[in-house]
Design a protein around this motif. Structure first.
Motif, PDB file in Angstrom:
ATOM      1  N   GLU A  11       0.826  -1.204   0.000  1.00 29.17           N
ATOM      2  CA  GLU A  11       0.000   0.000   0.000  1.00 29.17           C
ATOM      3  C   GLU A  11       0.861   1.254   0.000  1.00 29.17           C
ATOM      4  O   GLU A  11       0.578   2.215  -0.714  1.00 29.17           O
ATOM      5  CB  GLU A  11      -0.948  -0.001   1.201  1.00 29.17           C
ATOM      6  CG  GLU A  11      -1.874   1.214   1.232  1.00 29.17           C
ATOM      7  CD  GLU A  11      -2.846   1.183   2.402  1.00 29.17           C
ATOM      8  OE1 GLU A  11      -3.572   2.173   2.570  1.00 29.17           O
ATOM      9  OE2 GLU A  11      -2.861   0.173   3.148  1.00 29.17           O
ATOM     10  N   ARG A  12       1.908   1.259   0.818  1.00 27.09           N
ATOM     11  CA  ARG A  12       2.800   2.419   0.855  1.00 27.09           C
ATOM     12  C   ARG A  12       3.467   2.611  -0.502  1.00 27.09           C
ATOM     13  O   ARG A  12       3.594   3.739  -0.997  1.00 27.09           O
ATOM     14  CB  ARG A  12       3.843   2.228   1.960  1.00 27.09           C
ATOM     15  CG  ARG A  12       5.012   3.214   1.951  1.00 27.09           C
ATOM     16  CD  ARG A  12       4.584   4.653   1.966  1.00 27.09           C
ATOM     17  NE  ARG A  12       3.654   4.957   3.056  1.00 27.09           N
ATOM     18  CZ  ARG A  12       2.927   6.063   3.119  1.00 27.09           C
ATOM     19  NH1 ARG A  12       2.996   6.959   2.145  1.00 27.09           N
ATOM     20  NH2 ARG A  12       2.117   6.269   4.133  1.00 27.09           N
ATOM     21  N   GLU A  58       2.368   1.652  -3.525  1.00 26.54           N
ATOM     22  CA  GLU A  58       1.412   2.104  -4.532  1.00 26.54           C
ATOM     23  C   GLU A  58       1.035   3.571  -4.326  1.00 26.54           C
ATOM     24  O   GLU A  58       0.905   4.329  -5.286  1.00 26.54           O
ATOM     25  CB  GLU A  58       0.165   1.221  -4.499  1.00 26.54           C
ATOM     26  CG  GLU A  58       0.410  -0.211  -4.947  1.00 26.54           C
ATOM     27  CD  GLU A  58       0.908  -0.308  -6.375  1.00 26.54           C
ATOM     28  OE1 GLU A  58       0.558   0.584  -7.184  1.00 26.54           O
ATOM     29  OE2 GLU A  58       1.645  -1.256  -6.691  1.00 26.54           O
ATOM     30  N   ARG A  59       0.861   3.969  -3.078  1.00 25.23           N
ATOM     31  CA  ARG A  59       0.497   5.359  -2.807  1.00 25.23           C
ATOM     32  C   ARG A  59       1.637   6.295  -3.196  1.00 25.23           C
ATOM     33  O   ARG A  59       1.403   7.340  -3.821  1.00 25.23           O
ATOM     34  CB  ARG A  59       0.148   5.532  -1.337  1.00 25.23           C
ATOM     35  CG  ARG A  59      -0.317   6.941  -0.973  1.00 25.23           C
ATOM     36  CD  ARG A  59      -0.759   7.024   0.479  1.00 25.23           C
ATOM     37  NE  ARG A  59      -1.870   6.106   0.768  1.00 25.23           N
ATOM     38  CZ  ARG A  59      -2.416   5.960   1.958  1.00 25.23           C
ATOM     39  NH1 ARG A  59      -1.945   6.662   2.991  1.00 25.23           N
ATOM     40  NH2 ARG A  59      -3.416   5.127   2.143  1.00 25.23           N
TER      41      ARG A  59
END
Length: 212
Positions: free
Chosen positions: A47-48, A50-51
């Motif tokens: 998630e980190r 991709e963000r």
């Protein structure tokens, strides 16, 4: 595989396009050029990554370090891995050109593509840039641009995000730059101090501890 862009209707103000991919240029830069490499850990997990990737590929580092990005023109997306040769060892007259698929952020903003041009503005200064290559891999993404007009420095900067085997996410900022000619060379020490401060801001731009 890292890929560098090709372009025919634009130019940059320095030689050695793709220098930020070449370890030899970073270790042994041409006379007058200053190489630099800095990195920061942004966290861990998919998630980190991709963000941060979405922010990075929509000019998040530049906007987060004080620039306004204007006059954006789309790139061709054409990529190449180097010259292709025939069986006799001569370069092919028609070089193959790979193209990367256009990607978009969640809000519809197109990702940076090879050949894209833009102007970075900060205060009274403006720097025209040309995106000279884009990297788009499952756990590695980023781009580099070169100066394409009058600016205090000439050269190339790259911004590469990677998710490592231990799941950590890192941003690496590389540059190989020289002060512009004329009287600006007399202000090189001041320019170096400004560059170090700008690099700090660039490393913080995507960091969750320094929300924009």
């Amino acid at each position: 595989m890292s890929r560098r862009s090709t372009f025919t209707d634009q130019s940059v103000t320095y030689g050695a396009i793709g220098a930020t991919l070449d370890p030899d240029f970073l270790r042994y830069p041409p006379e007058g050029f200053r190489p630099a490499e800095d990195r920061v850990k942004l966290g861990s997990g998919a998630e980190r990554f991709e963000r941060a990737a979405e922010q990075l590929m929509t000019w998040g580092v530049q906007q987060g370090s004080g620039f306004t990005v204007t006059e954006i023109s789309p790139g061709t997306g054409a990529q190449y891995s180097g010259l292709a040769f025939d069986p006799e060892g001569s370069p092919l007259q028609a070089q193959p050109a790979q193209r990367t698929e256009q990607r978009f952020a969640a809000d519809g903003t197109p990702f940076i593509t090879a050949g894209m041009t833009a102007t970075l503005r900060s205060g009274r200064h403006s720097v025209p840039v040309l995106v000279v290559y884009v990297i788009d891999e499952p756990d590695r993404i980023g781009f580099a641009y070169g100066t394409a007009g009058d600016a205090p420095e000439a050269g190339e900067e790259s911004f590469i995000l990677e998710r490592r085997d231990d799941d950590s996410v890192w941003l690496t900022v590389r540059s190989i730059l020289e002060p512009a000619g004329g009287l600006r060379r007399l202000t090189a020490p001041l320019q170096r101090r400004r560059r170090r401060e700008l690099t700090k801001q660039q490393l913080r731009a995507l960091h969750p501890a320094f929300p924009s």
